[in-house]
Enzyme design. Structure first.
Site, PDB file in Angstrom:
ATOM      1  N   HIS A   7      -1.352 -30.256  58.904  1.00  0.00           N
ATOM      2  CA  HIS A   7      -2.437 -30.892  58.146  1.00  0.00           C
ATOM      3  C   HIS A   7      -2.232 -30.679  56.652  1.00  0.00           C
ATOM      4  O   HIS A   7      -1.656 -29.686  56.220  1.00  0.00           O
ATOM      5  CB  HIS A   7      -3.808 -30.366  58.585  1.00  0.00           C
ATOM      6  CG  HIS A   7      -3.940 -28.869  58.558  1.00  0.00           C
ATOM      7  ND1 HIS A   7      -3.429 -28.065  59.542  1.00  0.00           N
ATOM      8  CD2 HIS A   7      -4.532 -28.040  57.671  1.00  0.00           C
ATOM      9  CE1 HIS A   7      -3.700 -26.801  59.276  1.00  0.00           C
ATOM     10  NE2 HIS A   7      -4.368 -26.751  58.123  1.00  0.00           N
ATOM     11  N   HIS A  62      -4.314 -30.332  53.186  1.00  0.00           N
ATOM     12  CA  HIS A  62      -5.621 -30.146  52.543  1.00  0.00           C
ATOM     13  C   HIS A  62      -5.632 -30.924  51.228  1.00  0.00           C
ATOM     14  O   HIS A  62      -4.686 -30.817  50.432  1.00  0.00           O
ATOM     15  CB  HIS A  62      -5.855 -28.677  52.168  1.00  0.00           C
ATOM     16  CG  HIS A  62      -5.956 -27.708  53.298  1.00  0.00           C
ATOM     17  ND1 HIS A  62      -7.144 -27.150  53.700  1.00  0.00           N
ATOM     18  CD2 HIS A  62      -5.008 -27.160  54.094  1.00  0.00           C
ATOM     19  CE1 HIS A  62      -6.933 -26.297  54.692  1.00  0.00           C
ATOM     20  NE2 HIS A  62      -5.629 -26.278  54.952  1.00  0.00           N
TER      21      HIS A  62
HETATM   22  P1  DGP Z   1      -5.312 -23.724  57.599  1.00  0.00           P
HETATM   23  O1  DGP Z   1      -5.605 -22.309  57.215  1.00  0.00           O
HETATM   24  O2  DGP Z   1      -4.452 -24.413  56.566  1.00  0.00           O
HETATM   25  O3  DGP Z   1      -4.762 -23.802  59.007  1.00  0.00           O
HETATM   26  O4  DGP Z   1      -6.700 -24.484  57.541  1.00  0.00           O
HETATM   27  C1  DGP Z   1      -7.402 -24.960  58.643  1.00  0.00           C
HETATM   28  C2  DGP Z   1      -8.692 -25.540  58.130  1.00  0.00           C
HETATM   29  O5  DGP Z   1      -9.288 -26.279  59.168  1.00  0.00           O
HETATM   30  C3  DGP Z   1      -9.725 -24.521  57.673  1.00  0.00           C
HETATM   31  O6  DGP Z   1     -10.019 -24.751  56.289  1.00  0.00           O
HETATM   32  C4  DGP Z   1     -10.962 -24.788  58.519  1.00  0.00           C
HETATM   33  C5  DGP Z   1     -10.681 -26.158  59.106  1.00  0.00           C
HETATM   34  N1  DGP Z   1     -11.151 -26.335  60.472  1.00  0.00           N
HETATM   35  C6  DGP Z   1     -10.831 -25.576  61.551  1.00  0.00           C
HETATM   36  N2  DGP Z   1     -11.416 -26.054  62.661  1.00  0.00           N
HETATM   37  C7  DGP Z   1     -12.119 -27.166  62.275  1.00  0.00           C
HETATM   38  C8  DGP Z   1     -12.937 -28.095  62.984  1.00  0.00           C
HETATM   39  O7  DGP Z   1     -13.142 -28.012  64.191  1.00  0.00           O
HETATM   40  N3  DGP Z   1     -13.499 -29.094  62.245  1.00  0.00           N
HETATM   41  C9  DGP Z   1     -13.297 -29.217  60.890  1.00  0.00           C
HETATM   42  N4  DGP Z   1     -13.888 -30.235  60.255  1.00  0.00           N
HETATM   43  N5  DGP Z   1     -12.525 -28.355  60.196  1.00  0.00           N
HETATM   44  C10 DGP Z   1     -11.944 -27.342  60.883  1.00  0.00           C
END
Ligand code: DGP
Length: 129
Positions: free
Chosen positions: A99, A101
């Site tokens: 992903h 950001h």
């Molecule tokens: P990373 O540390 O780069 O793997 O960031 C993962 C991000 O994903 C973190 O900022 C929180 C977000 N996240 C995790 N689970 C969910 C979810 O179920 N829904 C949404 N909208 N965001 C999520």
């Protein structure tokens, strides 16, 4: 190919709801549930790749970046923005589905700036746009 145990795959298929800002056949973009900035959007391919090193096809990578660019325009991030791709343990990647950001909506110090610590502690308190 999706992974039925992966939360981001489930967001991609619609099985798990998310605040989506964009969707097409290849990718989906949605607001991060723990925003670090007033604008915090994640762009993911719908297919499952563990991280950016997991043989993501170049067309998919390019498409995701084009979507990132369009979203920054639609979100009005004219002052700038930051892209972040946490990859693996050293980067504390918490969701093992590639992903990107998109962070924006305010000034972000660089990690070696003096005010980085204060920013890192307080960023999540900024109100979303
Ligand atoms: P990373 O540390 O780069 O793997 O960031 C993962 C991000 O994903 C973190 O900022 C929180 C977000 N996240 C995790 N689970 C969910 C979810 O179920 N829904 C949404 N909208 N965001 C999520």
């Amino acid at each position: 190919m999706t992974d039925p145990t992966c939360i981001f795959c489930k967001i991609g298929t619609g099985e798990v709801p998310a605040d989506k800002v964009y969707e097409d056949d290849l990718c989906v973009a949605f607001r991060d549930m723990e925003p670090l900035m007033p604008t915090h959007v994640l762009v993911i391919p719908k297919d499952h790749y563990r991280d950016v090193t997991d043989d993501v096809p170049p067309e998919t990578l390019g498409h995701c970046l084009a979507v990132v660019r369009d979203i920054t325009k639609r979100e009005g991030l004219t002052g700038g923005f930051r892209l972040m791709v946490n990859t693996g343990d050293d980067a504390s990647q918490s969701v093992r589905h590639f992903h990107i950001h998109i962070l924006g909506g305010g000034r972000m110090p660089r990690p070696n700036d003096q005010d980085w610590g204060e920013f890192a502690t307080n960023a999540h308190k900024l109100s979303p746009r």
